[in-house]
Design an enzyme around this catalytic site. Sequence first.
Site, PDB file in Angstrom:
ATOM      1  CG  HIS A  57      11.033  -3.292  -8.263  1.00  0.00           C
ATOM      2  ND1 HIS A  57      10.672  -4.700  -8.061  1.00  0.00           N
ATOM      3  CD2 HIS A  57      10.219  -2.528  -7.465  1.00  0.00           C
ATOM      4  CE1 HIS A  57      10.105  -4.709  -6.784  1.00  0.00           C
ATOM      5  NE2 HIS A  57       9.712  -3.373  -6.638  1.00  0.00           N
ATOM      6  CG  ASP A 110      -2.614  -6.365  -5.520  1.00  0.00           C
ATOM      7  OD1 ASP A 110      -2.928  -5.141  -5.778  1.00  0.00           O
ATOM      8  OD2 ASP A 110      -3.392  -7.377  -6.028  1.00  0.00           O
ATOM      9  CE  LYS A 125       4.395  -1.315  -5.145  1.00  0.00           C
ATOM     10  NZ  LYS A 125       3.829  -2.761  -5.274  1.00  0.00           N
ATOM     11  CB  THR A 126      -0.727   2.744  -4.129  1.00  0.00           C
ATOM     12  OG1 THR A 126       0.063   2.377  -4.979  1.00  0.00           O
ATOM     13  CG2 THR A 126      -1.640   4.004  -4.123  1.00  0.00           C
TER      14      THR A 126
HETATM   15  P1  GTP Z   1       0.488  -1.955  -6.988  1.00  0.00           P
HETATM   16  O1  GTP Z   1       0.840  -0.876  -7.145  1.00  0.00           O
HETATM   17  O2  GTP Z   1      -0.287  -2.958  -7.872  1.00  0.00           O
HETATM   18  O3  GTP Z   1       1.850  -3.037  -6.889  1.00  0.00           O
HETATM   19  O4  GTP Z   1      -0.426  -2.587  -5.545  1.00  0.00           O
HETATM   20  P2  GTP Z   1       0.010  -1.775  -4.125  1.00  0.00           P
HETATM   21  O5  GTP Z   1       1.284  -2.445  -3.458  1.00  0.00           O
HETATM   22  O6  GTP Z   1       0.244  -0.417  -4.204  1.00  0.00           O
HETATM   23  O7  GTP Z   1      -0.980  -2.105  -3.313  1.00  0.00           O
HETATM   24  P3  GTP Z   1      -2.378  -1.467  -3.249  1.00  0.00           P
HETATM   25  O8  GTP Z   1      -2.104  -0.263  -2.066  1.00  0.00           O
HETATM   26  O9  GTP Z   1      -2.942  -1.021  -4.358  1.00  0.00           O
HETATM   27  O10 GTP Z   1      -3.182  -2.453  -2.230  1.00  0.00           O
HETATM   28  C1  GTP Z   1      -3.677  -3.629  -2.822  1.00  0.00           C
HETATM   29  C2  GTP Z   1      -4.882  -4.105  -2.168  1.00  0.00           C
HETATM   30  O11 GTP Z   1      -4.532  -4.432  -0.708  1.00  0.00           O
HETATM   31  C3  GTP Z   1      -5.965  -3.115  -2.091  1.00  0.00           C
HETATM   32  O12 GTP Z   1      -7.306  -3.753  -2.180  1.00  0.00           O
HETATM   33  C4  GTP Z   1      -5.715  -2.536  -0.462  1.00  0.00           C
HETATM   34  O13 GTP Z   1      -7.087  -2.029  -0.035  1.00  0.00           O
HETATM   35  C5  GTP Z   1      -5.575  -4.019   0.476  1.00  0.00           C
HETATM   36  N1  GTP Z   1      -4.749  -3.273   1.405  1.00  0.00           N
HETATM   37  C6  GTP Z   1      -3.727  -2.457   1.441  1.00  0.00           C
HETATM   38  N2  GTP Z   1      -3.347  -2.455   2.615  1.00  0.00           N
HETATM   39  C7  GTP Z   1      -3.889  -3.093   3.520  1.00  0.00           C
HETATM   40  C8  GTP Z   1      -3.882  -3.227   4.933  1.00  0.00           C
HETATM   41  O14 GTP Z   1      -3.059  -2.729   5.537  1.00  0.00           O
HETATM   42  N3  GTP Z   1      -5.011  -4.083   5.103  1.00  0.00           N
HETATM   43  C9  GTP Z   1      -5.628  -4.873   4.593  1.00  0.00           C
HETATM   44  N4  GTP Z   1      -6.685  -5.799   4.808  1.00  0.00           N
HETATM   45  N5  GTP Z   1      -5.777  -4.423   3.001  1.00  0.00           N
HETATM   46  C10 GTP Z   1      -4.790  -3.648   2.809  1.00  0.00           C
HETATM   47 MG    MG Z   2       0.301   0.722  -5.949  1.00  0.00          MG
END
Ligand code: GTP
Ligand code: MG
Length: 370
Positions: A137, A89, A92-93
């Site tokens: 990982h 969260d 990354k995505t």
């Molecule tokens: P996993 O694949 O589950 O490990 O998560 P991840 O690291 O890929 O994170 P993801 O991109 O799914 O983002 C997780 C949450 O953070 C989502 O609700 C996004 O909208 C939020 N988010 C990501 N980047 C930002 C940012 O730069 N600012 C804010 N405010 N929220 C963000």
């Molecule tokens: Mg992701």
Amino acid sequence: PEVITVQELANRMAEKGADLVKSLFKMGQAVTLNQSIDQDTAELLVEEFGHRIQRVSEADVEIGIEGDLDPVESLKVRAPVVTIMGHVDHGKTSLLDALRGTDVVAGESGGITQHIGAYQVTTKGGDIITFLDTPGHEAFSEMRARGANVTDIVILVVAADDGLMPQTIEAINHTKAAGVPMIVAINKCDKPEANPQKVRERLLEHEIVVEDMGGDVQDVQVSALKKTGLDELIEKILLQAEVMELTANPDRAAEGNVIEAQLDKGRGAVATVLVRKGTLKVGDTFVIGAESGKVRALVNDKGQQVKSAGPSVPVEVLGLSGVPMAGDQMTVVENEARAREVAAYRQEQITRKRTASVPTNFENMFSALS
Ligand code: GTP
Ligand code: MG
């Protein structure tokens, strides 16, 4: 890692297995015919017996007259391969999506982007960067354990509101173990509670000293959501890549690694392969892990069929005999007979590895010596 059994090496050099065992014994290694030896030992033996070594691939040694190493003049600059890692969260995505949004080529074609686990982004300046979609990982270390160090650069994503978390630290350790340079992307900087400075300070505890703190690890504040800091991040990736002088010979039989693979309903076994060197072409005969096949079609990250894929290019490969594993090596070979031979050899190695826990038998050793 062990690459070849003594017997197999002997066969390939057309020497007696017992002679190799004797030489190994003189070198201080008590090894039986059926035991495997590592690359360095194999090379030493080959030289000792007056042969020259040729590498079919990192994992597959072949003895031949001609060297397989790419001459310096054949090497051309290739795109960096970048893996995004970080805690769950932390974005990354989202960051990868935002970076893909900057892709001038995808913007032009308006093509639907496929999910193939690896993407190429063409920057405004015309440079190309290959991104690997956040493998778990486990997948990362698994691939590394299998000798598939496909990543040139790691982007460590740390959410500025959450700071260093367990998986952040895991990612740091994996990156260190792989000996890959890291760029820290401090994400979610749009949030009012974001504290990027605290992230930098906490990184010190893990011997990651960012530039701001007088170190040499590049860091950049970004917001995947607001799409800020992306150009700077791209700049830093390109800078890092330039320092590394990443090259490959595009004009040879292709070698690559499986990023992911699955059985597709309509299309059969499909593997996403990252080409490491050479150029993979439709019609090429190949070995992939312990499977073999002939390239029926290549599909790029934009969902388009392509005729070929060069170094650092990720493509979906169709025409496999079965589903390989992530990290598996793909090697183009001259013909189907050779493909079957290498595939069978690798299959045998896999089986042997499973039974490798059998303790060394001294009787075997001496019968080999006699
Ligand atoms: P996993 O694949 O589950 O490990 O998560 P991840 O690291 O890929 O994170 P993801 O991109 O799914 O983002 C997780 C949450 O953070 C989502 O609700 C996004 O909208 C939020 N988010 C990501 N980047 C930002 C940012 O730069 N600012 C804010 N405010 N929220 C963000
Ligand atoms: Mg992701």
